[in-house]
Design a protein around this motif. Structure first.
Motif, PDB file in Angstrom:
ATOM      1  N   SER A   1    -103.168  13.973  29.565  1.00 47.91           N
ATOM      2  CA  SER A   1    -103.979  15.137  29.205  1.00 47.91           C
ATOM      3  C   SER A   1    -103.198  16.440  29.086  1.00 47.91           C
ATOM      4  N   GLY A   2    -102.079  16.601  29.822  1.00 39.75           N
ATOM      5  CA  GLY A   2    -101.323  17.843  29.755  1.00 39.75           C
ATOM      6  C   GLY A   2    -100.216  17.850  28.715  1.00 39.75           C
ATOM      7  N   ASP A   3    -100.073  16.757  27.973  1.00 38.10           N
ATOM      8  CA  ASP A   3     -99.014  16.636  26.965  1.00 38.10           C
ATOM      9  C   ASP A   3     -99.653  16.784  25.593  1.00 38.10           C
ATOM     10  N   ILE A   4     -99.271  17.823  24.864  1.00 40.31           N
ATOM     11  CA  ILE A   4     -99.911  18.097  23.571  1.00 40.31           C
ATOM     12  C   ILE A   4     -99.765  16.939  22.587  1.00 40.31           C
ATOM     13  N   SER A   5     -98.695  16.135  22.730  1.00 40.24           N
ATOM     14  CA  SER A   5     -98.521  15.012  21.812  1.00 40.24           C
ATOM     15  C   SER A   5     -99.569  13.925  22.027  1.00 40.24           C
ATOM     16  N   SER A   6    -100.308  13.981  23.142  1.00 43.62           N
ATOM     17  CA  SER A   6    -101.373  12.991  23.373  1.00 43.62           C
ATOM     18  C   SER A   6    -102.518  13.158  22.384  1.00 43.62           C
TER      19      SER A   6
ATOM     20  N   LEU B   1     -91.157  24.227  24.684  1.00 41.91           N
ATOM     21  CA  LEU B   1     -91.984  25.288  24.114  1.00 41.91           C
ATOM     22  C   LEU B   1     -93.102  24.746  23.226  1.00 41.91           C
ATOM     23  N   CYS B   2     -92.933  23.505  22.735  1.00 45.02           N
ATOM     24  CA  CYS B   2     -93.968  22.926  21.869  1.00 45.02           C
ATOM     25  C   CYS B   2     -94.992  22.143  22.663  1.00 45.02           C
ATOM     26  N   GLY B   3     -94.865  22.106  23.974  1.00 45.63           N
ATOM     27  CA  GLY B   3     -95.882  21.485  24.808  1.00 45.63           C
ATOM     28  C   GLY B   3     -95.654  20.025  25.149  1.00 45.63           C
ATOM     29  N   SER B   4     -94.538  19.415  24.707  1.00 44.98           N
ATOM     30  CA  SER B   4     -94.290  18.038  25.102  1.00 44.98           C
ATOM     31  C   SER B   4     -93.483  18.034  26.388  1.00 44.98           C
ATOM     32  N   VAL B   5     -93.590  16.947  27.124  1.00 49.12           N
ATOM     33  CA  VAL B   5     -93.017  16.861  28.457  1.00 49.12           C
ATOM     34  C   VAL B   5     -91.649  16.196  28.403  1.00 49.12           C
ATOM     35  N   GLY B   6     -90.655  16.799  29.036  1.00 49.85           N
ATOM     36  CA  GLY B   6     -89.339  16.189  29.202  1.00 49.85           C
ATOM     37  C   GLY B   6     -89.078  16.039  30.684  1.00 49.85           C
ATOM     38  N   GLN B   7     -88.729  14.831  31.115  1.00 50.40           N
ATOM     39  CA  GLN B   7     -88.534  14.599  32.553  1.00 50.40           C
ATOM     40  C   GLN B   7     -87.177  14.021  32.813  1.00 50.40           C
TER      41      GLN B   7
ATOM     42  N   GLU C   1     -99.598   6.348  15.945  1.00 45.73           N
ATOM     43  CA  GLU C   1     -98.474   6.124  15.026  1.00 45.73           C
ATOM     44  C   GLU C   1     -97.647   7.399  14.798  1.00 45.73           C
ATOM     45  N   LEU C   2     -98.201   8.559  15.141  1.00 50.33           N
ATOM     46  CA  LEU C   2     -97.484   9.822  14.980  1.00 50.33           C
ATOM     47  C   LEU C   2     -96.820  10.298  16.273  1.00 50.33           C
ATOM     48  N   GLN C   3     -97.145   9.667  17.389  1.00 52.83           N
ATOM     49  CA  GLN C   3     -96.553  10.061  18.659  1.00 52.83           C
ATOM     50  C   GLN C   3     -95.085   9.654  18.693  1.00 52.83           C
TER      51      GLN C   3
ATOM     52  N   TRP D   1     -93.160   4.134  38.596  1.00 58.69           N
ATOM     53  CA  TRP D   1     -93.169   5.037  39.746  1.00 58.69           C
ATOM     54  C   TRP D   1     -93.823   6.370  39.372  1.00 58.69           C
ATOM     55  N   LEU D   2     -93.458   6.904  38.210  1.00 54.45           N
ATOM     56  CA  LEU D   2     -94.056   8.167  37.773  1.00 54.45           C
ATOM     57  C   LEU D   2     -95.575   8.040  37.647  1.00 54.45           C
ATOM     58  N   GLN D   3     -96.022   6.957  37.004  1.00 49.84           N
ATOM     59  CA  GLN D   3     -97.463   6.763  36.794  1.00 49.84           C
ATOM     60  C   GLN D   3     -98.221   6.697  38.117  1.00 49.84           C
ATOM     61  N   GLU D   4     -97.582   6.161  39.128  1.00 47.92           N
ATOM     62  CA  GLU D   4     -98.234   5.997  40.426  1.00 47.92           C
ATOM     63  C   GLU D   4     -98.135   7.231  41.320  1.00 47.92           C
ATOM     64  N   ASN D   5     -97.180   8.122  41.054  1.00 44.96           N
ATOM     65  CA  ASN D   5     -96.890   9.182  42.018  1.00 44.96           C
ATOM     66  C   ASN D   5     -96.991  10.607  41.497  1.00 44.96           C
ATOM     67  N   LEU D   6     -97.037  10.800  40.196  1.00 46.20           N
ATOM     68  CA  LEU D   6     -97.164  12.145  39.654  1.00 46.20           C
ATOM     69  C   LEU D   6     -98.574  12.354  39.118  1.00 46.20           C
ATOM     70  N   PRO D   7     -99.025  13.595  39.091  1.00 42.63           N
ATOM     71  CA  PRO D   7    -100.355  13.847  38.513  1.00 42.63           C
ATOM     72  C   PRO D   7    -100.368  13.484  37.034  1.00 42.63           C
ATOM     73  N   GLU D   8    -101.465  12.919  36.590  1.00 42.42           N
ATOM     74  CA  GLU D   8    -101.586  12.535  35.176  1.00 42.42           C
ATOM     75  C   GLU D   8    -101.294  13.715  34.255  1.00 42.42           C
ATOM     76  N   TYR D   9    -101.672  14.910  34.679  1.00 41.18           N
ATOM     77  CA  TYR D   9    -101.540  16.100  33.831  1.00 41.18           C
ATOM     78  C   TYR D   9    -100.092  16.382  33.423  1.00 41.18           C
ATOM     79  N   VAL D  10     -99.120  15.983  34.223  1.00 41.98           N
ATOM     80  CA  VAL D  10     -97.725  16.275  33.884  1.00 41.98           C
ATOM     81  C   VAL D  10     -97.004  15.075  33.275  1.00 41.98           C
ATOM     82  N   LEU D  11     -97.706  13.970  33.032  1.00 37.91           N
ATOM     83  CA  LEU D  11     -97.088  12.776  32.459  1.00 37.91           C
ATOM     84  C   LEU D  11     -97.149  12.802  30.935  1.00 37.91           C
ATOM     85  N   ASN D  12     -96.177  12.118  30.312  1.00 35.92           N
ATOM     86  CA  ASN D  12     -96.166  12.086  28.850  1.00 35.92           C
ATOM     87  C   ASN D  12     -97.352  11.281  28.320  1.00 35.92           C
ATOM     88  N   PHE D  13     -97.876  11.751  27.190  1.00 38.26           N
ATOM     89  CA  PHE D  13     -99.025  11.170  26.497  1.00 38.26           C
ATOM     90  C   PHE D  13    -100.315  11.216  27.314  1.00 38.26           C
TER      91      PHE D  13
END
Length: 199
Positions: free
Chosen positions: A160-165, A193-199, A170-172, A146-158
């Protein structure tokens, strides 16, 4: 970083913090460190508008609260509910729960935690010795879809907007988990604060 353990573990029961009776105006009067956080109503906004506003606030360093996802036409109130989660195929699995007063963790069945959450008062009381939140619980694939289909890619984990991407796969780390908290456990979704997304 703010930790609920500092609010509870060394405080006497009478000194425990509760959000009962809180108002934004009263919080802002308590000290110069409190400031109102801008909000953005996403109910009728395009996904492009949402991304533009989020990027602007990230660049300015000003936090932003996105409001009213649940009022969008794409919201699925049946799927995105505690009732659905309680009937989910993995609802019988064990999860970790944390007592915010002692900071102790223990295993508990997800279904049992949901029953506990429904039967517990929304505000902490001086006489209680336990207030639990569920941490790092599995995140249903159906919710992820549902998230993948309905939220902007920029706010999804891994994405473009998630620094861990930017890390090698293997390090993610797993960042799409379910946190379930009742009142006064202080467990909101966030971008940390480290730029990873928590939902």
């Amino acid at each position: 970083m703010f930790r609920a353990s500092t609010l509870y573990s060394h405080a006497s029961p009478e000194d425990r913090i509760s959000t009962k009776g809180w108002s934004m105006d009263e919080l802002l009067k308590r000290g110069s460190n409190f400031r109102p956080v801008p909000t953005f109503n996403v109910e009728d906004a395009s996904l492009e508008e949402v991304v533009a506003v989020v990027k602007h606030h990230e660049e300015s360093g000003i936090p932003l609260m996105l409001q009213n996802w649940h009022k969008r036409s794409s919201w699925d109130p049946e799927l995105l509910s505690a009732s659905w989660l309680g009937n989910w195929q993995d609802a019988g699995s064990e999860i970790q729960v944390r007592n915010v007063y002692t900071w102790d963790d223990r295993a508990m069945c997800l279904v049992d935690y949901l029953k506990y959450a429904r039967s517990t008062t929304p505000f902490a009381t001086p006489e209680e010795t336990e207030r639990l939140y569920a941490k790092d619980a599995p995140f249903p694939t159906e919710w992820d879809n549902w998230l993948q289909e309905n939220l902007p890619e920029y706010v999804l984990n891994f994405k473009s907007g998630d620094i861990s991407s930017t890390l090698n796969p293997e390090l993610q780390f797993e960042s799409l988990m379910t946190y379930i908290g009742i009142g006064d456990t202080f467990t909101p979704g966030h971008k940390d604060l480290c730029g990873s997304v928590g939902q």
